[in-house]
Design a protein around this motif. Structure first.
Motif, PDB file in Angstrom:
ATOM      1  N   LYS A 352       0.832  -1.204   0.000  1.00 24.29           N
ATOM      2  CA  LYS A 352       0.000   0.000   0.000  1.00 24.29           C
ATOM      3  C   LYS A 352       0.867   1.255   0.000  1.00 24.29           C
ATOM      4  O   LYS A 352       1.993   1.251   0.478  1.00 24.29           O
ATOM      5  CB  LYS A 352      -0.909   0.027   1.238  1.00 24.29           C
ATOM      6  CG  LYS A 352      -1.961  -1.046   1.275  1.00 24.29           C
ATOM      7  CD  LYS A 352      -3.054  -0.746   2.301  1.00 24.29           C
ATOM      8  CE  LYS A 352      -2.558  -0.747   3.717  1.00 24.29           C
ATOM      9  NZ  LYS A 352      -3.680  -0.611   4.689  1.00 24.29           N
ATOM     10  N   GLY A 356      -2.697   4.763   1.890  1.00 23.53           N
ATOM     11  CA  GLY A 356      -3.571   3.620   2.052  1.00 23.53           C
ATOM     12  C   GLY A 356      -4.159   3.064   0.774  1.00 23.53           C
ATOM     13  O   GLY A 356      -5.101   2.261   0.808  1.00 23.53           O
ATOM     14  N   SER A 358      -3.802   0.772  -2.782  1.00 22.62           N
ATOM     15  CA  SER A 358      -3.080  -0.418  -3.211  1.00 22.62           C
ATOM     16  C   SER A 358      -2.038  -0.068  -4.274  1.00 22.62           C
ATOM     17  O   SER A 358      -2.304   0.713  -5.199  1.00 22.62           O
ATOM     18  CB  SER A 358      -4.045  -1.449  -3.789  1.00 22.62           C
ATOM     19  OG  SER A 358      -3.334  -2.605  -4.202  1.00 22.62           O
ATOM     20  N   ASP A 406      -2.377  -6.278  -0.559  1.00 20.91           N
ATOM     21  CA  ASP A 406      -2.937  -6.125   0.778  1.00 20.91           C
ATOM     22  C   ASP A 406      -4.315  -6.772   0.826  1.00 20.91           C
ATOM     23  O   ASP A 406      -5.130  -6.588  -0.089  1.00 20.91           O
ATOM     24  CB  ASP A 406      -3.044  -4.636   1.127  1.00 20.91           C
ATOM     25  CG  ASP A 406      -3.398  -4.432   2.587  1.00 20.91           C
ATOM     26  OD1 ASP A 406      -4.605  -4.468   2.898  1.00 20.91           O
ATOM     27  OD2 ASP A 406      -2.486  -4.256   3.408  1.00 20.91           O
ATOM     28  N   GLU A 408      -6.936  -6.093   2.220  1.00 21.50           N
ATOM     29  CA  GLU A 408      -8.031  -5.124   2.107  1.00 21.50           C
ATOM     30  C   GLU A 408      -8.514  -4.962   0.668  1.00 21.50           C
ATOM     31  O   GLU A 408      -9.684  -4.659   0.427  1.00 21.50           O
ATOM     32  CB  GLU A 408      -7.562  -3.770   2.660  1.00 21.50           C
ATOM     33  CG  GLU A 408      -8.578  -2.645   2.535  1.00 21.50           C
ATOM     34  CD  GLU A 408      -8.003  -1.306   2.970  1.00 21.50           C
ATOM     35  OE1 GLU A 408      -8.682  -0.283   2.735  1.00 21.50           O
ATOM     36  OE2 GLU A 408      -6.888  -1.270   3.527  1.00 21.50           O
ATOM     37  N   PHE A 409      -7.615  -5.175  -0.295  1.00 21.74           N
ATOM     38  CA  PHE A 409      -7.947  -4.913  -1.692  1.00 21.74           C
ATOM     39  C   PHE A 409      -8.102  -6.184  -2.527  1.00 21.74           C
ATOM     40  O   PHE A 409      -8.382  -6.100  -3.725  1.00 21.74           O
ATOM     41  CB  PHE A 409      -6.867  -4.025  -2.325  1.00 21.74           C
ATOM     42  CG  PHE A 409      -6.725  -2.684  -1.677  1.00 21.74           C
ATOM     43  CD1 PHE A 409      -7.624  -1.668  -1.958  1.00 21.74           C
ATOM     44  CD2 PHE A 409      -5.706  -2.451  -0.767  1.00 21.74           C
ATOM     45  CE1 PHE A 409      -7.505  -0.430  -1.344  1.00 21.74           C
ATOM     46  CE2 PHE A 409      -5.566  -1.214  -0.155  1.00 21.74           C
ATOM     47  CZ  PHE A 409      -6.479  -0.197  -0.435  1.00 21.74           C
ATOM     48  N   GLN A 410      -7.920  -7.339  -1.931  1.00 21.17           N
ATOM     49  CA  GLN A 410      -7.890  -8.559  -2.728  1.00 21.17           C
ATOM     50  C   GLN A 410      -9.229  -8.872  -3.403  1.00 21.17           C
ATOM     51  O   GLN A 410      -9.262  -9.253  -4.577  1.00 21.17           O
ATOM     52  CB  GLN A 410      -7.412  -9.736  -1.876  1.00 21.17           C
ATOM     53  CG  GLN A 410      -5.923  -9.661  -1.563  1.00 21.17           C
ATOM     54  CD  GLN A 410      -5.414 -10.840  -0.754  1.00 21.17           C
ATOM     55  OE1 GLN A 410      -6.190 -11.668  -0.286  1.00 21.17           O
ATOM     56  NE2 GLN A 410      -4.099 -10.925  -0.585  1.00 21.17           N
TER      57      GLN A 410
END
Length: 423
Positions: A352, A356, A358, A406, A408-410
Motif C-alpha cells: 500500500k 492507504g 493499493s 494487501d 483489504e484490496f484482494q
C-alpha cells in the motif's frame, strides 16, 4: 593551466545557448550552482543537463525558463519542490545510454560543473561519490569548472581526473550532501526479509537507496561470498560489508571489488570509499551495461515501483501522466539479472501507499509510463509474500499478484481481474 578563481568569476564563461552539465547527488557543486543561477539576468537559452542533483536548483524555477532550459534525466525531491510540473523538462533514457549522448557528440557540452578532491602528489583529483554520467561530461566538455573540496572522498576507477584538465578551480571546504535518515517500518522490514529469502550465497547484488534495500541488506548478515555490482549504494552496504558477508570472490567482472557508479548517504559511506582500493567507481556506461552485468553470477537486481498492474507491468517514473522521478537504471539491471546465470530480477514494494491505496492495481493509471515491461519482470515482492511471474500465463500472474496484495484490496482485485483478462 588551471586557474584558481571565485565561483562568480568562473561562471562568467557560461554564455547564452551554452550547454552545461551539473554533477550528481552528493557531489552536486552547490557554490557553482548558485553562481550559475545568478547569471540568469545575463543569459538566455542555457541548456542544463543533470541526473538527480541535490541541494539548491533555483535555476529550474518556472520564472527562469527564458534563461535556463532544463533537461533532467532523473528528478529528485529538490526539483519536485522547485517545479511542480516536471513533464516538460524530463528526458526519458536508460542510465546506461546517457553517457553516450556526450561521448557521441549528440549533446555537445560547453561547460561541466563538478566537485573534486584536491590533487594528490601525482596531480590527480577524484570525482569522489559521483562518477555515474559525470565522468563522460568531464571528458567531453569544452570547459571544466570544479569545486576543489577536501571533504570529497578520493575514490578510484573512472573517478580519477588530472587536475591540469580542470580549467577553473574554486576552493571550498564544505560537507557533502547528507541523505536524511529515516526509521525502517515493520512493513519495510518484512518486505526486506522476503527479498533476502530469494538471495543465495555467492550472489551479485544491485540495490538502490531507501528503507527496503537497507532492510534487505540487514537480513543478509548470515550470507557468504556476496558480490556487489550496482549503479549506487548507501550506508546499508557498508554495514553488511563489515559483517564479512561480502567477498566479491565469485564475480566474473572485477572480482574482489565492489563496483558502483555513485554513492549517496551519510558521512559513513563517503568515508568508506575514501582511499579504499576495494571500491571501484565506474562510468555508468560500464556499471549499467547489461552485457557486463549478465557475466556475473546470480545477479539479484532489487528495484522498486510506484505501482504494478496485475499482468506485471511496472510504473516507476510517474504518477499517472505526472512525471515523478525517472527511468534510471532499473531496466539495465532487470535485464542484466535476467540474463545472468541464476539471476533474479526483483521488484520490491509495500503493498500500500502511505495514503492507504493499493500499489498492486488492475491497470496502471491513465498516462502512466511502463518503466519495466511485463516480459522483464520475474519476481514481485511485498510484505505479504513473493509472486514468481517468470514463464507464467496472464491468468497465473493475476492470481500470484492478488495473493501478495494487501488483503483489504484482494476482493476488489479479483473482481477487476475479469476485465484484465478480457472476460
Amino acid at each position: 593551466m588551471t586557474q584558481f578563481v571565485s565561483a562568480e568569476e568562473a561562471l562568467k564563461v557560461v554564455k547564452s545557448r551554452h550547454s552545461v552539465f551539473i554533477q550528481t547527488a552528493a557531489a552536486t557543486p552547490q557554490r557553482l550552482v548558485k553562481a550559475l543561477t545568478a547569471r540568469a539576468p545575463e543569459v538566455q537559452g542555457v541548456k542544463i543537463y543533470s541526473i538527480h542533483t541535490e541541494g539548491d536548483c533555483s535555476y529550474a524555477a518556472p520564472e527562469l525558463e527564458e534563461s535556463f532550459d532544463v533537461h533532467s534525466f532523473f528528478n529528485g525531491g529538490n526539483l519536485r519542490h522547485t517545479r511542480k510540473n516536471l513533464n516538460s523538462i524530463f528526458v526519458p533514457m536508460f542510465l546506461s545510454e546517457i553517457p553516450h549522448l556526450f561521448y557521441s557528440g549528440a549533446v555537445p557540452l560547453d561547460v561541466a560543473l563538478v566537485q573534486v578532491s584536491p590533487p594528490d602528489n601525482h596531480g590527480m583529483c577524484s570525482l569522489g561519490p559521483s562518477v555515474d554520467i559525470s565522468i563522460s561530461a568531464v571528458r567531453t566538455a569544452k570547459v571544466v569548472i570544479a569545486q576543489v573540496n577536501p571533504k570529497v572522498p578520493r575514490s578510484f576507477g573512472d573517478a580519477q581526473i588530472e587536475f591540469s584538465k580542470i580549467h577553473y578551480a574554486v576552493e571550498v571546504n564544505e560537507e557533502l550532501y547528507i541523505a536524511p535518515q529515516t526509521e525502517t517500518s515493520d512493513i519495510e522490514i518484512r518486505v526486506g526479509r522476503n527479498v533476502a529469502s530469494l538471495i543465495e550465497d555467492g550472489a551479485t547484488l544491485q540495490m538502490g537507496i531507501g528503507a527496503i534495500p537497507d532492510a534487505t541488506l540487514r537480513a543478509l548478515t548470515g550470507h557468504k561470498d556476496l558480490g556487489v555490482h550496482t549503479e549506487m549504494f548507501s550506508d546499508g552496504l557498508v554495514d553488511l560489508y563489515k559483517t564479512g558477508a561480502i567477498s566479491n570472490r565469485f564475480k566474473a567482472r572485477m572480482g574482489g571489488k565492489i563496483v558502483s557508479s555513485f554513492v549517496l548517504g551519510s558521512r559513513k559511506v563517503y568515508d568508506f570509499i575514501d582511499n579504499n582500493p576495494m571500491v571501484v567507481m565506474m562510468d555508468a556506461a560500464y556499471t549499467n551495461d547489461s552485457h557486463i552485468i549478465r557475466q556475473n553470477p546470480k545477479v539479484v537486481a532489487i528495484n522498486s515501483a510506484i505501482e504494478v498492474d496485475l499482468t506485471g507491468q511496472v510504473c516507476a517514473d510517474s504518477i499517472g501522466a505526472r512525471i515523478y522521478s525517472g527511468i534510471g537504471g532499473q531496466m539495465d539491471f532487470m535485464r542484466g539479472a535476467a540474463l545472468s546465470p541464476g539471476g533474479k530480477p526483483i521488484i520490491a514494494l509495500p503493498s500500500k501507499t502511505s495514503k492507504g491505496q493499493s500499489k498492486i492495481v488492475p491497470f496502471l493509471k491513465e498516462g502512466a509510463g511502463v518503466t519495466t515491461t511485463r516480459a522483464h519482470v520475474h519476481y514481485v515482492v511485498t510484505e505479504h509474500g513473493i509472486a514468481h511471474l517468470y514463464g507464467k500465463t496472464l491468468k497465473e500472474r493475476v492470481e500470484a499478484l492478488i495473493a501478495i496484495a494487501d488483503p483489504e484490496f484482494q476482493e476488489e482485485l479479483v473482481r477487476s481481474s475479469q476485465k484484465v483478462l478480457g472476460f
